[in-house]
Design a protein around this motif. Sequence first.
Motif, mmCIF file in Angstrom:
data_model
loop_
_atom_site.group_PDB
_atom_site.id
_atom_site.type_symbol
_atom_site.label_atom_id
_atom_site.label_comp_id
_atom_site.label_asym_id
_atom_site.label_seq_id
_atom_site.Cartn_x
_atom_site.Cartn_y
_atom_site.Cartn_z
ATOM 1 N N ARG A 16 -7.234 8.015 -6.896
ATOM 2 C CA ARG A 16 -6.577 9.330 -7.006
ATOM 3 C C ARG A 16 -7.599 10.242 -7.837
ATOM 4 N NH1 ARG A 16 -2.227 5.701 -7.771
ATOM 5 N NH2 ARG A 16 -2.672 5.475 -10.169
ATOM 6 N N GLN B 65 -8.683 10.591 4.853
ATOM 7 C CA GLN B 65 -9.186 11.216 3.631
ATOM 8 C C GLN B 65 -10.562 11.579 3.653
ATOM 9 O OE1 GLN B 65 -7.072 11.839 1.117
ATOM 10 N NE2 GLN B 65 -5.357 11.020 1.949
ATOM 11 N N ARG C 174 -2.036 14.711 0.454
ATOM 12 C CA ARG C 174 -0.982 14.068 0.836
ATOM 13 C C ARG C 174 -0.746 14.591 2.206
ATOM 14 N NH1 ARG C 174 3.264 11.396 -1.730
ATOM 15 N NH2 ARG C 174 1.880 10.718 -3.125
ATOM 16 N N THR D 8 0.886 -1.238 -0.090
ATOM 17 C CA THR D 8 0.024 0.086 -0.129
ATOM 18 C C THR D 8 0.781 1.291 0.005
ATOM 19 O OG1 THR D 8 -1.791 -1.176 1.166
ATOM 20 C CG2 THR D 8 -1.843 1.148 1.194
ATOM 21 N N THR D 9 0.675 2.412 -0.758
ATOM 22 C CA THR D 9 1.317 3.390 -0.911
ATOM 23 C C THR D 9 0.384 4.792 -0.328
ATOM 24 O OG1 THR D 9 0.767 3.743 -2.922
ATOM 25 C CG2 THR D 9 2.673 2.392 -2.403
ATOM 26 N N ALA D 10 0.960 5.813 -0.412
ATOM 27 C CA ALA D 10 0.271 7.079 0.005
ATOM 28 C C ALA D 10 -0.967 7.353 -0.938
ATOM 29 C CB ALA D 10 1.062 8.292 0.096
ATOM 30 N N ASP D 11 -0.985 6.828 -2.216
ATOM 31 C CA ASP D 11 -1.831 7.013 -3.066
ATOM 32 C C ASP D 11 -2.598 5.742 -3.648
ATOM 33 O OD1 ASP D 11 0.057 6.464 -4.884
ATOM 34 O OD2 ASP D 11 0.006 8.431 -5.860
ATOM 35 N N SER D 12 -2.427 4.668 -3.340
ATOM 36 C CA SER D 12 -2.869 3.113 -3.884
ATOM 37 C C SER D 12 -3.065 2.389 -2.625
ATOM 38 C CB SER D 12 -2.310 2.810 -4.840
ATOM 39 O OG SER D 12 -2.553 1.810 -5.509
ATOM 40 N N ASP E 172 -1.143 -1.373 -10.510
ATOM 41 C CA ASP E 172 -1.194 -0.130 -9.530
ATOM 42 C C ASP E 172 -2.840 0.054 -9.565
ATOM 43 O OD1 ASP E 172 -1.681 2.172 -7.795
ATOM 44 O OD2 ASP E 172 -0.442 3.148 -9.437
ATOM 45 N N GLY F 24 -4.686 2.209 -7.885
ATOM 46 C CA GLY F 24 -5.148 3.248 -7.270
ATOM 47 C C GLY F 24 -5.714 4.439 -8.145
ATOM 48 N N LEU G 91 -7.200 12.876 -3.387
ATOM 49 C CA LEU G 91 -6.719 12.536 -2.156
ATOM 50 C C LEU G 91 -5.724 13.776 -1.711
ATOM 51 C CD1 LEU G 91 -5.293 8.880 -3.135
ATOM 52 C CD2 LEU G 91 -7.356 9.489 -1.559
ATOM 53 N N VAL H 175 -2.540 4.987 2.088
ATOM 54 C CA VAL H 175 -3.693 5.670 2.177
ATOM 55 C C VAL H 175 -4.792 5.099 3.009
ATOM 56 C CG1 VAL H 175 -4.634 4.066 0.255
ATOM 57 C CG2 VAL H 175 -5.391 6.362 0.366
#
Length: 708
Positions: free
Chosen positions: A426, A482, A432, A398-402, A420, A422, A430, A477
């Motif tokens: 996005r 959010q 950050r 998991t990342t900040a946008d997915s 990906d 996400g 979203l 994320v």
Amino acid sequence: MQPYDIELMTSLSRPSLASDGSFAIYAASRPDCRANRTVGQLWRIDLAPDLAAAGATAAGPATAEPVARRLTRGIDDTAPQLSPDGTTIAFLRPDSRGRPQVHLVDARGGEPLQVTDQLLGTGPAAWTPDGSRLVFTARVAEPGRYGTVDGLEPGAESPRRITGLRWHANGVGFSTDRLTQVFVVEASSVGDQPLYAAAPHPGGPLVTTPSIPAQVTQLTSAFAEHTAIAPTADGTAVLAVREAYEGPGAARRDLRTALVRLPVGDLPVGGLPTDSGEESVLLSPEDGLRIQDLTVLADGTIAMLASQPGAGRDSVAPDVALWLLGADGPRRLTDPESLELTGPIVTHGESVLVASPHRGRVHLLRIDRAGAVSRVLDGDLEVHGWDAAGDLVLAAATTADSAGVLLARTGHGAPDTLVDTGADLRDAGLVRPRELELEGRSGYPVHGWSAVPEGPGPFPTLLLIHGGPHAFYGVGVFDEVQTLVAAGYAVVYGNPRGSAGYGRAHGRAVRGSFGTVDAEDVIDLLEGALAADERLDAQRLGILGGSYGGYLTAWIIAHDHRFRGAIVERGFLDPLSFQGTSDIGSYFGDEYLGTDPEAIARQSAFGHAGSVRTPTLVIHSEEDHRCPLEQGTRYYTALRRAGVEAEMLIFPGEDHELTRSGRPRHRVERFDAVLEWWERVFGSAEFSSATEEGPRGGDPTTSGPSPS
């Protein structure tokens, strides 16, 4: 991000990589509000030639873009595992009763074949090294319960006799009458002729055709829970972690586990394998380990993630390390004081792959047999599942946008993003978060994040506190943050002392000290965030948290009256009643708060409910066995008796995991209720008197007055 945008959060399972590195299988899952459940299917991704070559030898980055395709079309297909020869996938799919069963499907696609029909469903399956069998765990119902007798309703079942300290589990319910046991089944060929039901015949069916192609064989029957399983390297046995239930005379929980070896010979229809004899115990609880996960190296050495719970009960920031078990007994390879580890544990040649939480990230590590550690994947991500073949490593993260990415790394090169999920998330929008590191009042570093809506502000500001306490907020994320930001609120959240990912001393700092340094850290983080960003409104503050975060929220509002509103969700609130109602009540409070009555009273949020003046929404789930419903109802009643403006929201059919894996409609309804509460708190005169005394009404790190 709006509440219903949880449907856009598609996560990926642990990938299963073909031994030659040519392709991988994974499951993609997401909440679906229309179906009101999690939905998902299996996907296949054929890897670029140079990535596939890395399955056997080192290679450079990919030169062609791999393409993923949907392989199955079930409603909730999960936990894929490729056979050793890469031809067949074992996975879980719900049967007609909605209970997960092991299915097989050709790795190229086709109609799945159901191979188990367990009354209460099964766990994920693992292949034996030769691909001839599958091993799995499943709960076994006590005769007369859970549908073993047609027409017998739950309310008409016989009473349950409880003689030990444990009898239930969150997400399960009563557990001692449906224990988790180990099973093995022959792996039927997916290319065989299908089974056909016999048509009615005047003299009755000539042949009774089974509904599944092979009968399973139960390998264990102990009064215990069997968790992690792994076939031995030669395929002659299955290793299983066993956590026995304490006997009638036990006064305390014992968290230590056993490791047992279960021989697998010729499989009869039912009963035990014909040449099995008896199981053998490789490690007993007296060896002092609590095993979380295990795998078997090529030479038969067993690699384990395990801790050493002091006196069999110490669960506070456990000292999880990598251990090897050979002929000379268990040997610890890593230092838990300086390196935190989590599973799953995956074999990679003569090394293993494990994860390490670090400051809100989860990185992937390789550890060899000498204990040498190297980083495979790091940076701003949270990995949660991985596999390897040759020099190729695949990982889901998991990342900040997915909510779901699939990464590939070969050798020492930079990772490639193969999948990906996400993009739609996005597009929904979203924010950050901004990372914060501050020095607290005592000089201790405080770490966290602030997420702020677009625009000049000032915005009402919410302090969000995680559960655990040995858990953490991360860089991935987060739908809670959010959704609140999209509604116009700034959110401050972080990892106070007690959290994971900052060294074991950080995690153990709250032992016997709930409501002290932990409360100090979250308040210092809030005040630091307010000072660092003028868009955060210090006069319009709210606070919320779940589980242990619910505890700390309840504790703070009893001592600090600056907040206009609070949400206490699924909280650990009364440690006394928790002892006899929670599935972890027999040890959690003892280890974190102690056993001295004065110490327990001093740290009890419920005991200080009479000091609360903050309008509070209490949220709980009916089937929560971790922090049982009575924790919320008794706290709510105490607030009302103290004259506090309070409301309660109770979700039917949900347990402690509502916000993470509850029914999608309930998750959306919860978000709607949370947003409606904050709108009233900050926009209504009804709650305007909550801050009349000024920003601070007391110090949340010290003991407050007794309830009136």
